[in-house]
Write a protein that holds these residues in place. Structure first.
Motif, PDB file in Angstrom:
ATOM      1  N   GLN A  42     -30.044 -45.711 -20.098  1.00 32.25           N
ATOM      2  CA  GLN A  42     -31.211 -46.473 -19.678  1.00 32.25           C
ATOM      3  C   GLN A  42     -30.822 -47.440 -18.561  1.00 32.25           C
ATOM      4  N   MET A  43     -31.139 -47.077 -17.328  1.00 31.67           N
ATOM      5  CA  MET A  43     -30.847 -47.917 -16.173  1.00 31.67           C
ATOM      6  C   MET A  43     -32.140 -48.161 -15.412  1.00 31.67           C
ATOM      7  N   SER A  44     -32.162 -49.223 -14.644  1.00 34.44           N
ATOM      8  CA  SER A  44     -33.360 -49.509 -13.858  1.00 34.44           C
ATOM      9  C   SER A  44     -33.518 -48.485 -12.744  1.00 34.44           C
ATOM     10  N   GLY A  45     -34.705 -47.923 -12.640  1.00 30.75           N
ATOM     11  CA  GLY A  45     -35.012 -47.008 -11.545  1.00 30.75           C
ATOM     12  C   GLY A  45     -34.750 -45.546 -11.816  1.00 30.75           C
ATOM     13  N   ILE A  46     -33.751 -45.237 -12.640  1.00 33.42           N
ATOM     14  CA  ILE A  46     -33.400 -43.838 -12.893  1.00 33.42           C
ATOM     15  C   ILE A  46     -32.603 -43.774 -14.193  1.00 33.42           C
ATOM     16  N   THR A  47     -32.806 -42.736 -14.975  1.00 30.68           N
ATOM     17  CA  THR A  47     -32.006 -42.601 -16.195  1.00 30.68           C
ATOM     18  C   THR A  47     -30.645 -42.013 -15.834  1.00 30.68           C
ATOM     19  N   GLY A  48     -29.687 -42.231 -16.714  1.00 27.40           N
ATOM     20  CA  GLY A  48     -28.352 -41.693 -16.490  1.00 27.40           C
ATOM     21  C   GLY A  48     -28.352 -40.176 -16.420  1.00 27.40           C
ATOM     22  N   ILE A  49     -29.185 -39.545 -17.238  1.00 29.26           N
ATOM     23  CA  ILE A  49     -29.273 -38.081 -17.242  1.00 29.26           C
ATOM     24  C   ILE A  49     -29.810 -37.593 -15.895  1.00 29.26           C
ATOM     25  N   GLU A  50     -30.879 -38.230 -15.400  1.00 26.41           N
ATOM     26  CA  GLU A  50     -31.434 -37.850 -14.093  1.00 26.41           C
ATOM     27  C   GLU A  50     -30.394 -38.041 -12.996  1.00 26.41           C
ATOM     28  N   PHE A  51     -29.691 -39.146 -13.065  1.00 26.84           N
ATOM     29  CA  PHE A  51     -28.673 -39.427 -12.062  1.00 26.84           C
ATOM     30  C   PHE A  51     -27.581 -38.354 -12.085  1.00 26.84           C
ATOM     31  N   ALA A  52     -27.116 -38.017 -13.284  1.00 30.74           N
ATOM     32  CA  ALA A  52     -26.038 -37.026 -13.418  1.00 30.74           C
ATOM     33  C   ALA A  52     -26.455 -35.653 -12.891  1.00 30.74           C
ATOM     34  N   HIS A  53     -27.730 -35.333 -12.979  1.00 32.84           N
ATOM     35  CA  HIS A  53     -28.220 -34.059 -12.437  1.00 32.84           C
ATOM     36  C   HIS A  53     -28.124 -34.015 -10.910  1.00 32.84           C
ATOM     37  N   ASN A  54     -28.122 -35.174 -10.279  1.00 36.65           N
ATOM     38  CA  ASN A  54     -28.187 -35.237  -8.819  1.00 36.65           C
ATOM     39  C   ASN A  54     -26.878 -35.598  -8.140  1.00 36.65           C
ATOM     40  N   ILE A  55     -25.772 -35.571  -8.855  1.00 36.31           N
ATOM     41  CA  ILE A  55     -24.490 -35.876  -8.229  1.00 36.31           C
ATOM     42  C   ILE A  55     -23.647 -34.615  -8.142  1.00 36.31           C
ATOM     43  N   SER A  56     -22.561 -34.728  -7.422  1.00 36.78           N
ATOM     44  CA  SER A  56     -21.651 -33.606  -7.250  1.00 36.78           C
ATOM     45  C   SER A  56     -21.180 -33.084  -8.602  1.00 36.78           C
ATOM     46  N   LYS A  57     -21.126 -31.796  -8.724  1.00 40.46           N
ATOM     47  CA  LYS A  57     -20.642 -31.173  -9.955  1.00 40.46           C
ATOM     48  C   LYS A  57     -19.159 -31.452 -10.165  1.00 40.46           C
ATOM     49  N   ARG A  58     -18.502 -31.904  -9.128  1.00 44.02           N
ATOM     50  CA  ARG A  58     -17.078 -32.230  -9.205  1.00 44.02           C
ATOM     51  C   ARG A  58     -16.832 -33.566  -9.917  1.00 44.02           C
ATOM     52  N   THR A  59     -17.855 -34.396  -9.998  1.00 46.70           N
ATOM     53  CA  THR A  59     -17.731 -35.708 -10.626  1.00 46.70           C
ATOM     54  C   THR A  59     -17.819 -35.586 -12.142  1.00 46.70           C
TER      55      THR A  59
END
Length: 159
Positions: A61-78
């Motif tokens: 639970q973060m302001s502006g975006i959930t952690g799950i949503e964020f993780a979907h949009n970052i490099s798969k290498r991270t």
């Protein structure tokens, strides 16, 4: 050097995470750079500007975006480790191939285990990449897909 981002709106959790990461990396003689963010927006801005992280400790639970949503949009290498008070998102963490899912308040022993696992996995990935490049292997190569490496033998390729 391992580049790590910690994103959580709770200062106590951020301090705990920073302390344990520093402790583990010092013990293992691993150079580390830790960036701290107190909102998903800050972290997103940094990643969007081109900063690449090896490991991200992420609240759900973060302001502006959930952690799950964020993780979907970052490099798969991270590599991602969730730190959250919400148990109901644990299954969703599998969709982004999270390394671990820690429930707050995080038990220090459990957290050490998660940090060690992430660092070991990161080291393994780097070692595998380096060996493959140095060997100039002509029998196979690796393809990374969905946060995993797959070994492809040239002899198995039909087209």
């Amino acid at each position: 050097m391992i580049r790590i981002a910690v994103c959580d709106d709770e200062n106590v959790i951020v301090n705990q995470i920073e302390h344990i990461i520093s402790e583990v990396c010092k013990r293992e003689s691993i150079p580390v750079n830790i960036d701290v963010f107190y909102s998903g927006r800050e972290l997103k801005r940094q990643v969007t500007s081109g900063t690449k992280y090896d490991i991200i400790f992420l609240d759900i639970q973060m302001s502006g975006i959930t952690g799950i949503e964020f993780a979907h949009n970052i490099s798969k290498r991270t590599l991602v480790i969730f730190t959250t008070a919400y148990t109901e998102y644990a299954l969703d963490s599998y969709e982004v191939d999270a390394i671990d899912y820690l429930i707050k308040p995080v038990d220090p022993e459990r957290f050490h285990k998660a940090v060690n696992k992430a660092i070991a996995y990161h080291s393994l990935l780097l070692k595998e990449e380096k060996e493959n490049i140095e060997a100039g292997n002509t029998e196979y190569f690796f393809v990374k897909s969905e946060r995993r490496y797959f070994k492809i033998n040239y002899k198995d390729i039909l087209f």
